[in-house]
Each structure stands twice: as C-alpha cells, then as structure tokens.
Design a protein around this motif. Structure first.
Motif, PDB file in Angstrom:
ATOM      1  N   VAL A 204       6.775  -9.905  35.570  1.00 26.88           N
ATOM      2  CA  VAL A 204       6.608 -10.913  36.613  1.00 26.88           C
ATOM      3  C   VAL A 204       5.206 -11.490  36.516  1.00 26.88           C
ATOM      4  N   SER A 205       5.112 -12.816  36.447  1.00 26.93           N
ATOM      5  CA  SER A 205       3.835 -13.521  36.423  1.00 26.93           C
ATOM      6  C   SER A 205       3.766 -14.413  37.647  1.00 26.93           C
ATOM      7  N   TYR A 206       2.751 -14.199  38.490  1.00 23.92           N
ATOM      8  CA  TYR A 206       2.635 -14.944  39.732  1.00 23.92           C
ATOM      9  C   TYR A 206       1.812 -16.209  39.534  1.00 23.92           C
ATOM     10  N   PRO A 207       2.146 -17.288  40.257  1.00 20.37           N
ATOM     11  CA  PRO A 207       1.375 -18.532  40.132  1.00 20.37           C
ATOM     12  C   PRO A 207      -0.076 -18.309  40.532  1.00 20.37           C
ATOM     13  N   VAL A 208      -0.976 -18.961  39.797  1.00 24.76           N
ATOM     14  CA  VAL A 208      -2.401 -18.869  40.113  1.00 24.76           C
ATOM     15  C   VAL A 208      -2.703 -19.804  41.265  1.00 24.76           C
ATOM     16  N   GLU A 209      -3.417 -19.303  42.282  1.00 27.94           N
ATOM     17  CA  GLU A 209      -3.772 -20.140  43.421  1.00 27.94           C
ATOM     18  C   GLU A 209      -4.741 -21.227  42.975  1.00 27.94           C
ATOM     19  N   GLN A 210      -4.737 -22.340  43.709  1.00 26.88           N
ATOM     20  CA  GLN A 210      -5.583 -23.469  43.334  1.00 26.88           C
ATOM     21  C   GLN A 210      -7.056 -23.092  43.356  1.00 26.88           C
ATOM     22  N   GLY A 211      -7.451 -22.309  44.346  1.00 23.71           N
ATOM     23  CA  GLY A 211      -8.844 -21.904  44.434  1.00 23.71           C
ATOM     24  C   GLY A 211      -9.244 -21.037  43.259  1.00 23.71           C
ATOM     25  N   ALA A 212      -8.354 -20.088  42.901  1.00 21.74           N
ATOM     26  CA  ALA A 212      -8.647 -19.221  41.770  1.00 21.74           C
ATOM     27  C   ALA A 212      -8.648 -20.015  40.470  1.00 21.74           C
ATOM     28  N   GLU A 213      -7.740 -20.992  40.348  1.00 20.65           N
ATOM     29  CA  GLU A 213      -7.687 -21.811  39.145  1.00 20.65           C
ATOM     30  C   GLU A 213      -8.944 -22.641  39.009  1.00 20.65           C
TER      31      GLU A 213
END
Length: 227
Positions: A204-213
């Motif tokens: 499972v790969s979770y979407p990266v949050e915009q802030g973290a990206e």
C-alpha cells in the motif's frame, strides 16, 4: 416474545434506538461479530441510555413549560381515562421522543463507528482506514500464481474477520505483470476485482500530502544539484 399489542409497542420503544445504533455502526465501521447475548446487551444498553437522555430533556421542558407537555402525574393517576382524552397529544409526544432517542443513538454511532480499536478490526481496515482515513491509496497485490496487480483502491470488504471469502476492488490506472514475467505493463481496463483468497502479499502506497510534497521539492531545490 410479547403476546399483546402493548407488549409489542414497549418492545419496539425499548429496542429501536439501540438497533439504530448497531445498524449505523455496522455500515460505517468494522468490528468483529460478537455473541448474540453481547449484541443484544449492546442494543438494550444503548436504547436505555438514549431514552434516559430524552426523558431528561422532557423533564426539563415539563419544568419550564408545563402547558406544552402532557401531564404525567394525571396519566399515572387516571391511566386509561387520561390517555383516551389526550391520545393525540400523547401519540405525538411519544413519537417525537422516540425519534429523538433514535437520532441520539444514530449520532453516537456515527461519531464512534470510524474509530474502532485495532484489536477488533481486520488488517485491511487498519491499512485503508485507520492509518490514513479518506485517502485513495495505491495498492499492489502479488497473487498466489505469481502474478502482480496494481491500482487505486476503490472499495474493500470492511468485515473485521480476516477471511479469504471477500474481495478488493481496484480502479485505473491499472498495471499487471503475468506470472514469470519481469516487467509490469499498463492494463487497459477501468477496474478489477481481486479475491482475498488469491492474494499472497499486499503493498500500500499512500498519497503524499501537498505540504509534504512542497517540502520535498524545497529540499531538492536546495540540495547539491541546485548549486
């Protein structure tokens, strides 16, 4: 089981809020099936709590505006005579209080259903709902024949028991690797359904949050390559 209409009505009044609580929790949460005795206890307990809360509200209204509420003292003293004389008012109040009790039970179920303890949930629920609720993770499955399937999670069986007789639905972009092959290829279909019985390993790969990206991009820009 009740043998009279009055007994049946009392049974409905007693169990309906608790039944509402259990049904909503089953739709919104994932918990292991309990014994019939314990499940009945939950229904009765939630019904009693909801109805006590509603009776407290009614008592407060009775104290503030006695002219708007039924006279419970007269109902107890006169019984059927008072009920026949004010049956419309009593019916409206009984229905309203029962509806309010069911509403309280539904709200309590909705608030608590999404936060079950990990010990009473499945591994799928932990990965898809507990750690990153509301996300749309990328899921990769290695099947028992060596094939590999990858796609975005669309839905999964929320049963708390890790049973093989349940399914996982993935949607595009789908990727597939046949047994014995080394490369993964795009699969030109919109969705696929995978039986848990065929899954050996799941990633499972979770979407990266915009802030973290954004933080990653800043770190990359300020790294050795930027100079």
């Amino acid at each position: 089981m009740p043998t009279t209409i009055t007994g049946l009505a009392l049974l409905v009044v007693l169990l309906l809020p608790g039944l509402t609580f259990v049904m909503i929790r089953e739709r919104k949460g994932s918990e292991r099936r309990t014994t019939p005795f314990r499940e009945t206890g939950v229904v009765v307990f939630c019904s009693v709590l909801s109805e006590i809360a509603v009776l407290v509200v009614f008592a407060i209204l009775r104290g503030l505006r006695p002219d708007l509420t039924p006279d419970i003292g007269r109902l107890v003293r006169e019984g059927a005579a008072y009920a026949r004389a004010h049956y419309v008012e009593l019916a409206w109040w009984a229905g309203g209080l029962l509806s309010l009790a069911c509403l309280l039970a539904a709200v309590a179920a909705a608030i608590t259903a999404g936060k079950p303890h990990s010990s009473v949930t499945s591994a799928w629920w932990v990965m898809f709902e507990k750690w990153f609720p509301g996300e749309n993770p990328l899921v990769g499955c290695i099947l028992e024949n060596g094939a590999y399937v990858e796609g975005r999670l669309a839905s999964f069986n929320v049963s708390s028991d890790d049973l093989p007789d349940r399914d996982l639905v993935l949607v595009e972009p789908l990727k597939y690797r046949a047994p014995g092959e080394a490369e993964t290829h795009d699969f030109p279909w919109g969705a696929t359904c995978i039986s848990a019985r065929r899954i050996v390993t799941m990633f499972v790969s979770y979407p990266v949050e915009q802030g973290a990206e954004a933080e990653v991009e800043v770190l990359q820009a300020s790294g050795p390559a930027a100079s």
